[in-house]
Design an enzyme around this catalytic site. Structure first.
Site, PDB file in Angstrom:
ATOM      1  N   ASP A  80      33.828  53.714  51.616  1.00 35.14           N
ATOM      2  CA  ASP A  80      33.501  52.294  51.772  1.00 35.14           C
ATOM      3  C   ASP A  80      33.975  51.471  50.579  1.00 35.14           C
ATOM      4  O   ASP A  80      34.393  50.322  50.727  1.00 35.14           O
ATOM      5  CB  ASP A  80      31.990  52.117  51.964  1.00 35.14           C
ATOM      6  CG  ASP A  80      31.539  52.496  53.361  1.00 35.14           C
ATOM      7  OD1 ASP A  80      32.341  53.098  54.097  1.00 35.14           O
ATOM      8  OD2 ASP A  80      30.396  52.186  53.732  1.00 35.14           O
ATOM      9  N   ASP A 121      28.731  57.461  53.025  1.00 34.13           N
ATOM     10  CA  ASP A 121      27.917  56.495  53.766  1.00 34.13           C
ATOM     11  C   ASP A 121      27.774  56.744  55.263  1.00 34.13           C
ATOM     12  O   ASP A 121      26.674  56.709  55.799  1.00 34.13           O
ATOM     13  CB  ASP A 121      28.492  55.084  53.568  1.00 34.13           C
ATOM     14  CG  ASP A 121      28.479  54.656  52.124  1.00 34.13           C
ATOM     15  OD1 ASP A 121      28.974  55.438  51.282  1.00 34.13           O
ATOM     16  OD2 ASP A 121      28.012  53.565  51.815  1.00 34.13           O
ATOM     17  N   LYS A 122      28.867  56.946  55.968  1.00 34.12           N
ATOM     18  CA  LYS A 122      28.788  57.104  57.429  1.00 34.12           C
ATOM     19  C   LYS A 122      28.880  58.557  57.859  1.00 34.12           C
ATOM     20  O   LYS A 122      28.542  58.893  58.991  1.00 34.12           O
ATOM     21  CB  LYS A 122      29.919  56.312  58.125  1.00 34.12           C
ATOM     22  CG  LYS A 122      30.026  54.869  57.696  1.00 34.12           C
ATOM     23  CD  LYS A 122      28.704  54.131  57.785  1.00 34.12           C
ATOM     24  CE  LYS A 122      28.723  52.826  57.036  1.00 34.12           C
ATOM     25  NZ  LYS A 122      29.091  52.894  55.633  1.00 34.12           N
ATOM     26  N   SER A 463      26.290  46.508  51.278  1.00 28.82           N
ATOM     27  CA  SER A 463      26.338  47.799  50.616  1.00 28.82           C
ATOM     28  C   SER A 463      24.961  48.106  50.042  1.00 28.82           C
ATOM     29  O   SER A 463      24.192  47.201  49.717  1.00 28.82           O
ATOM     30  CB  SER A 463      27.368  47.739  49.478  1.00 28.82           C
ATOM     31  OG  SER A 463      27.151  48.768  48.546  1.00 28.82           O
TER      32      SER A 463
END
Length: 538
Positions: A80, A121-122, A463
């Site tokens: 990200d 993150d994902k 974020s």
């Protein structure tokens, strides 16, 4: 006990299948063991993932020593921080893609269980979604946080760079100082050093019971991480043999415990996207109202970056997630973990090693937990990390400055067109509008770095590194004719975080009038983006 791989191993009709597996390196003895998949999200692009091949070797060794056959494949991972502002619209869609990837590989190859080697993150929520969806015995190994960088004795991280952008634009620092921050703030492997989304989701994974105790906060390059990798591999085989499945572990009570810990530590607002998505795969409802309810009941006892001065390495030294659970014992509900221990038993035996970093409930940093859910005529729901908001901004009113792209905000900061007291509105950034719901860290950090006292609203998301009066996830989004898409420059926005209110001072008749002239901005997309947009368009 019948395993999914038995049909491949034993039937006459699957002789061709075994021939292909032999070509891939399997031997006679392997056809008597459980097949354990290893979903490895290693790549050379993401600092949180550059060391995952080394961890995967240990996972595979653990599987072999546990009596299984490790079978590895690759899983994509978006950084990200690298995608931010340049092209981040694919990041959130990649979460669902990762869950699909694991479904495709595990079911197509009749795997008996699997280990997810992840970090960012994902990728972590995508793997947890797959675990809940497939309900095959599985365990998640999160790769660990990065050690903080240091510049002139001060701890730094990737957010220091984003904030330096605004500081350069406003003349607060020189380019030479910024270059030193760029070179020294991110010293090596691991997920970014604060309690941003990657580390928030690692903490949620541990509380959900899907990773080994201590896994979430152990630094990426700590020798303990390789030991955790090895033990995760062994544990995967044990889970298959005992047929302990994710839906035995990720029960409703486990999700409530996770939200409770999230509130206590002040995790990323993105947990409010990911935890409900994981729960949905397990046929469990996890509404935003629960986040707000538990936030009101749960004191915030950690002050980790971006909310406070401490880093993940400090949280780890203080006892990590087990120590947080120790503080929250009276709130916890019984739930199973991959450790074959109840989460409440883990809490009982844990020790708090630093009472300033993990405070007692009687002496919290804030009386309420991390996330607040605001509602009003501009939002049926919206999310803010209230523990990262300055006290004077908890109630705020000001004129709107409306933008529908991030570059326009950076230009406005540079040209001093945003002033103290403004409410910056970034619209058409939602799942359908952007599409892909990109994070707004670049503009929020630029505003913070410039020292501006403004609030920021978006139907996009933030974020985990964002701090300040930044309200995101506004629903309905602008693309679906939400009121945020109707706001004009000069409209007065009223924010009251303690009362959970978010309104624009417009009459209902004016809102109806503006809807008649509603227009969506045109944006270049890809087929993958359009597919995601269609899933979220009204």
């Amino acid at each position: 006990m019948q395993l999914p791989s038995d049909k491949l191993k034993k039937d006459t009709a699957t002789m061709p299948h075994r021939a292909l597996l032999r070509a891939a390196g399997l031997k006679d003895s392997d056809f008597k063991k459980p097949f354990i998949g290893v979903a490895n999200s290693f790549n050379d692009l993401v600092p949180g993932h550059i060391h995952l091949n080394e961890l995967t070797k240990e996972v595979k060794r653990g599987i072999e020593d546990g009596g299984g056959v490790p079978l590895e494949w690759g899983v994509p991972g978006v950084c990200d921080g690298v995608a931010m502002f340049v092209e981040m619209r694919l990041s959130l869609p990649s979460r669902d893609h990762i869950a699909d990837n694991i479904e495709i590989m595990t079911l197509s190859h009749s795997l008996d269980g699997w280990v997810g080697v992840t970090n960012c993150d994902k990728i972590t929520p995508g793997m947890l979604m797959a675990a809940a969806r497939l309900n095959l015995p599985s365990i998640i190994l999160t790769g660990g946080p990065m050690k903080a960088g240091k510049v002139k004795g001060k701890k730094m991280d990737v957010i220091s760079n984003f904030e330096a952008v605004g500081a350069i634009s406003s003349g607060k620092i020189k380019q030479k100082q910024a270059y030193e921050i760029e070179c020294k703030s991110c010293p090596g492997a691991g997920s970014c050093a604060g309690l941003f989304t990657a580390n928030s989701m690692a903490c949620m994974t541990e509380v959900l019971g899907m990773s080994l105790t201590g896994c979430a906060t152990t630094l990426a390059l700590d020798p303990k991480k390789k030991k955790q990798a090895y033990e995760s591999g062994k544990k995967a085989v044990e889970l298959v043999k005992k047929q302990i499945k994710p839906k035995n572990i990720m029960i409703k009570e486990a999700f409530e415990n996770a939200v409770r810990v999230d509130m206590a530590i002040g995790g990323s607002t993105n947990t409010a996207l990911h935890l409900p998505a994981i729960a949905r795969e397990a046929a469990i409802k996890l509404p935003l109202t629960l986040f707000d309810k538990l936030a009101k009941q749960t004191p915030n006892i950690c002050h980790i970056r971006p909310a406070g001065p401490y880093m993940m390495e400090d949280l780890d030294k203080a006892g990590g997630i087990p120590a947080v659970l120790k503080r929250l014992q009276k709130f916890l509900k019984s739930s199973r973990t991959v450790n074959n221990k109840d989460i409440k038993d883990i809490a009982k035996t844990a020790k708090v090693k630093d009472s300033q970093i993990i405070r007692p409930l009687s002496k919290p940093f804030y009386k309420e937990g991390g996330i607040a859910v605001l509602k009003g005529n501009i939002a049926n729901s919206s999310v803010i990390k209230q523990t990262a908001v300055e006290p004077e901004m908890m109630k705020f009113s000001g004129p709107a400055k409306v933008f529908n792209n991030e570059q326009a905000i950076l230009d406005a900061v540079k040209n001093k067109k945003i002033q103290d007291g403004d409410v910056v509105v970034i619209n058409f950034m939602g799942p359908a509008g952007a599409p892909g719901m990109p994070e707004m860290l670049t503009p929020t950090a630029a505003i913070s770095g410039a020292g501006l006292k403004v609030a920021l609203l978006t139907d996009g998301r933030f974020s985990g590194g964002t701090r300040g009066a930044c309200i995101g996830h506004i629903e309905p989004e602008a693309y679906n004719k939400g009121v945020i898409g109707l706001v004009k420059n000069g409209d007065i926005i009223e924010i009251d975080i303690p009362k959970r209110k978010l309104n624009v001072k417009l009459s209902q008749s004016e809102i109806i009038k503006r809807k008649k002239n509603f227009k969506r901005p045109k944006r270049k997309t890809t087929a993958f983006m359009e597919k995601f947009r269609n899933d979220y368009s009204d």
